[in-house]
Structure formats: C-alpha cells, structure tokens
Design an enzyme around this catalytic site. Sequence first.
Site, PDB file in Angstrom:
ATOM      1  N   HIS A 129      -9.293   1.480  -0.346  1.00 64.21           N
ATOM      2  CA  HIS A 129      -8.451   2.382   0.444  1.00 64.21           C
ATOM      3  C   HIS A 129      -9.286   3.510   1.036  1.00 64.21           C
ATOM      4  CE1 HIS A 129      -5.521   5.535   1.339  1.00 64.21           C
ATOM      5  NE2 HIS A 129      -4.640   4.555   1.455  1.00 64.21           N
ATOM      6  N   GLU A 154       0.857  -1.200   0.000  1.00 64.78           N
ATOM      7  CA  GLU A 154       0.000   0.000   0.000  1.00 64.78           C
ATOM      8  C   GLU A 154       0.886   1.241   0.000  1.00 64.78           C
ATOM      9  OE1 GLU A 154      -2.737   2.651   2.812  1.00 64.78           O
ATOM     10  OE2 GLU A 154      -3.201   0.513   3.053  1.00 64.78           O
ATOM     11  N   ASP A 173       2.627   2.090   3.803  1.00 67.13           N
ATOM     12  CA  ASP A 173       1.836   3.318   3.612  1.00 67.13           C
ATOM     13  C   ASP A 173       2.734   4.534   3.389  1.00 67.13           C
ATOM     14  OD1 ASP A 173      -0.441   4.786   3.255  1.00 67.13           O
ATOM     15  OD2 ASP A 173      -1.233   4.496   5.271  1.00 67.13           O
TER      16      ASP A 173
END
Length: 335
Positions: free
Chosen positions: A173, A7, A296
């Site tokens: 997301h 991600e 992230d």
Amino acid sequence: MRRIAVEEAFITADILAGWKKVLASSDVEPGFAKLGGSLLAPSAAGRQLMDDLLDIGAGRIAHMDKVGIDVEVLSLTSPGVQIFETDMATRLAAESNDALAAAIEAHPTRLAGLAAIAPQDPAAAAREIERGKKLGLCGVIINSHTRSEYLDLPKFRPILEAAEALDMPIYLHPREPGPSMVTPYLDYGLYFATWGFSAETGLHAMRLIMSGAFDRHPRLRIVLGHMGEGIPYWLKRIDNRFAMQVRIGACQELPKRPSEYFLQNFYITTAGVTDMAVLKLGLDELGVDRIMFAADFPYEDDSEAVSFMDGATVSDDQRRSIYETNALRIFKLKV
C-alpha cells in the site's frame, strides 16, 4: 454476487496516539510531517476521517449496508506502524492484529483482514505473519517503504519467505515518499495521493521485480491498489527499455521479462479509480482474473466506487470476478 472491497482502512486508538507523538517530536520524516499534519487537521473533515478509521464495529457495518458493500477486507491505514521505533512498532502491529481479529470474530460474514507487521524487525515480522494467519487473517499489509528501505533488500528476506511459505499475499500500500526521495514532492501537495503515493509504491514494486525477488520467491504474491500504481500502463516500455539496458550493461539480465513477473506475481485493485478507460487497460494487460474491487474507504467515496463497478461496461462474468470470486480465491476468504 457479493461486493467484496479489499482495500478498506482502519486504525487503532493507540497507533493514532503514537502518530501524534511522532508528529510532535523533532525527529519526524518530512513526508509524514506533511501527511500527518493533513490527516490530523483539526477540521470537521479530519475528525470524521479519524472517527471512520477507528470504527470497525457497528458503525462500519451500518455504513457498508448503506452503500451496498457486503464484505470489507480491512487493513491498517498508511503509514501504520512503520514510523515508530522497532519495539513499539512490533507491539502495536500485534495489538492491531488482535483488535482486527476480534472485529472479524464479531462480524464473520462481513469483515476480513490483513495482518500488519513491523518490517523494522524482519524476523519478528515473519513471526507475526505466521501468528496473523493463525488469527484468521488472510494476507499482509505493508505500507511501502520503512525508513526509505524497500523489501528487495536482503535484510527483509524473512518477510518474503514467510509470506510465500504461508501463502499470505502482501498488499503493498502507498505512503508518502521517504526521506531519501521526498524533497521534490514536498511542494504543491505532491507527497500525497495525487502523485507521490503511486510514484513511491510503483518504485517499490519495480525494485522487487528488478532485484530478482520473484526468482527467489516464485510463489510470492503482491497486490497493488489504484489499478497497479501506473505500472500496467508502462509494461511494454519497461520491457523494451530493460532489454536495451541489458544490452549496454546498465543492468543485469533476468530470467524473464519484467512484465512476465508482473503478470505472474502481481494482482491489482480498483481502489480509488473509477475510470472505465483505466479498467479496460487493466483488463487488456492483466486479464480479469488479476483485478479485484476495492473502494479505499474512508479516504474515497465508496458509494461512487460501487456505482462505477455496477455500471462498468464489462460482462456479468467479469463483474462477478472483480467484485467477488477473485477476492475469494486470492485471499482464500472464508466469508
């Protein structure tokens, strides 16, 4: 073992320019007005964030080398194109996929990517999923709601059908809550990742489950970041209260318990969570085969994410599954 982070965000210059135009207009979603104002703040931190998002070339690879990440699965940062009018959103999604495919071609052992789509036009979005697969992309990124609408609505079935037929997992997301629910989140920064992101995306996932979407699309696969947006913690209560609601006629019965759909159709990632108690909960509730590593970047400290996963109190086999083999299997990565 390789560290595969699934991600990791990017943006294109054209989408960034489009965001700025939307923010300057009189017709902007209240949540995005707050979110965009924060992300695009004229500060050193804001400028560095945008520089990191724009770089999917040599600078990105150098940073990965520095923190010890072997592969990044890139996806268009939230809210992506989902704030634009339909034609513009469709065009910018396709252009971002072309840019992403070019970056992957330049660094085929280090980068992979998820196809962006514009849910505003479900039929065009379905075609873009197919084109994304032909470009070599390994899944789909959807930044949760689109104009306060969710994927359980019948109008979005072409998207779910295409993702299922093409075996392209959808990474659902977070973004800020939409106009239909955002008002109480606008105070105290609650619209952002502290609370609003997970509340909004968890709602989206639950709408998919409770609508019967996975009875219609049993092979559809959904990925949730941030250790499942809170849902793993609530699974037993969700089942318990669902059964009660069915008994009193508050909702329709489903062929399976809500938790069964979650355990069969969902995967979660460690994005933004470096907490052993939460990882243990995920392992206990879902099993190691449904958890992938994510950092992230650039919103989170990816060096902290690596340090956490390197030192997590799990077996070597579990660590390898979370870091590498699950991502290879779930996204069918060719890296």
